[in-house]
Motif scaffolding. Structure first.
Motif, mmCIF file in Angstrom:
data_model
loop_
_atom_site.group_PDB
_atom_site.id
_atom_site.type_symbol
_atom_site.label_atom_id
_atom_site.label_comp_id
_atom_site.label_asym_id
_atom_site.label_seq_id
_atom_site.Cartn_x
_atom_site.Cartn_y
_atom_site.Cartn_z
ATOM 1 N N ASP A 219 33.722 14.668 -72.129
ATOM 2 C CA ASP A 219 34.140 13.520 -71.308
ATOM 3 C C ASP A 219 34.346 13.824 -69.825
ATOM 4 O O ASP A 219 33.919 13.073 -68.967
ATOM 5 N N ASN A 224 28.270 14.601 -68.092
ATOM 6 C CA ASN A 224 28.526 13.287 -68.674
ATOM 7 C C ASN A 224 28.376 12.174 -67.640
ATOM 8 O O ASN A 224 27.902 11.083 -67.946
ATOM 9 N N THR A 228 25.532 9.276 -68.089
ATOM 10 C CA THR A 228 25.823 7.837 -68.075
ATOM 11 C C THR A 228 24.961 7.127 -67.030
ATOM 12 O O THR A 228 24.387 6.063 -67.299
#
Ligand code: SF4
Length: 287
Positions: A219, A224, A228
């Motif tokens: 996360d 990450n 995204t």
């Protein structure tokens, strides 16, 4: 919706294929990558860097199916509730498919699990990545190749991350097969052109019995953020990840990567640019 090649129900939409046609399409894509980039010679001994997840398990299965001389190696970083579970899945898979499995751990090699190290320093992916690469190379010294489960999404992320961070050396290393450098076992990525979705569907259809959980430290990682952003962009711009990878590979053809100036680490003798390798530097910082 039906398969574009027969009247069976489609299990995948882009391209639109039923179970059997999707499996053929996927396996052909991996075989073609192996042939086109000359990833493997017939007699090569290969160790697959396994995690117990869908990607490396798929590589392990396909290389075994294609008749290559293959074994499995997993690095147990010591991430409670995550790696312990994926290792259980991997053990079952290796037993079912009769593959030799070796497990090495951060605890035995560096004295502490990753979870414990992170009570002192909060840079999970830097510590984990350095130690994993180190152990893989060290434990694979008797093999001709290390195969990893990196897929198209991973590689598109890596290219973008290294561009953003201006990390030219790592950028030039992102390819289906690493260049030969003394002291490093060459790495191959048979899933280089397979998207994450394609690998997930393949692993599901083949019933590998692997979970789809992600590392709890993912996360907060830079990867990450890039993942995204790329997924958002791909939604309205299909094939953008593939285009990025293809442009990158064309760009690579114009470069010859020179990885000189490696010497032996004075503590562990593994290849290093400095007198003490990065893994030994981090390990010492925990003592
Ligand atoms: Fe290691 Fe970071 Fe990957 Fe987790 S997300 S396995 S900490 S590199």
């Amino acid at each position: 919706m039906n398969c574009s090649k027969c009247s069976e129900k489609a299990v995948f939409l882009k391209p639109c294929f039923c179970k059997n046609h999707f499996i053929n399409y996927f396996e052909n894509k991996v075989s073609n990558t192996i042939k086109k980039f000359s990833l493997i010679d017939k007699n090569d001994s290969i160790v697959v860097a396994c995690s117990g997840g869908k990607d490396s398990t798929t590589v392990l299965y396909l290389l075994k199916k294609l008749g290559f001389n293959v074994e499995a190696l997993v690095v147990d970083e010591g991430i409670v509730g995550y790696r312990d579970k994926t290792i259980v899945d991997l053990k079952m898979f290796c037993k079912k498919f009769d593959v030799k499995l070796r497990i090495v751990s951060f605890s035995k090699s560096f004295g502490k699990s990753l979870d414990t190290m992170l009570k002192q320093k909060n840079h999970p992916c830097t510590i984990c990545g350095t130690f994993r690469r180190y152990l893989l190379n060290k434990c694979a010294s008797n093999y001709d190749l290390i195969a990893t489960g990196h897929n198209l999404d991973d590689e598109a992320q890596a290219v973008l991350m290294n561009l953003i961070k201006s990390n030219t050396e790592l950028l030039l290393r992102s390819s289906p097969k690493s260049q030969k450098v003394e002291g490093f076992v060459p790495r191959i990525k048979p899933l280089y052109f397979c998207s994450e979705k394609e690998v997930a569907i393949y692993a599901l259809l083949k019933n590998f019995g692997v979970g789809f959980t992600e590392c709890p430290y993912m996360d907060g990682s830079f990867r990450n953020v890039v993942r995204t952003a790329l997924n958002d962009y791909e939604q309205n711009n299909s094939c953008s990840k593939l285009n990025l990878i293809n442009k990158h590979l064309n760009f690579l053809k114009t470069f010859v990567l020179e990885r000189k100036n490696f010497r032996s680490c004075k503590f562990c003798s593994e290849p290093s640019k400095e007198s003490v390798c990065k893994a030994c530097q981090i390990a010492k910082s925990f003592k």
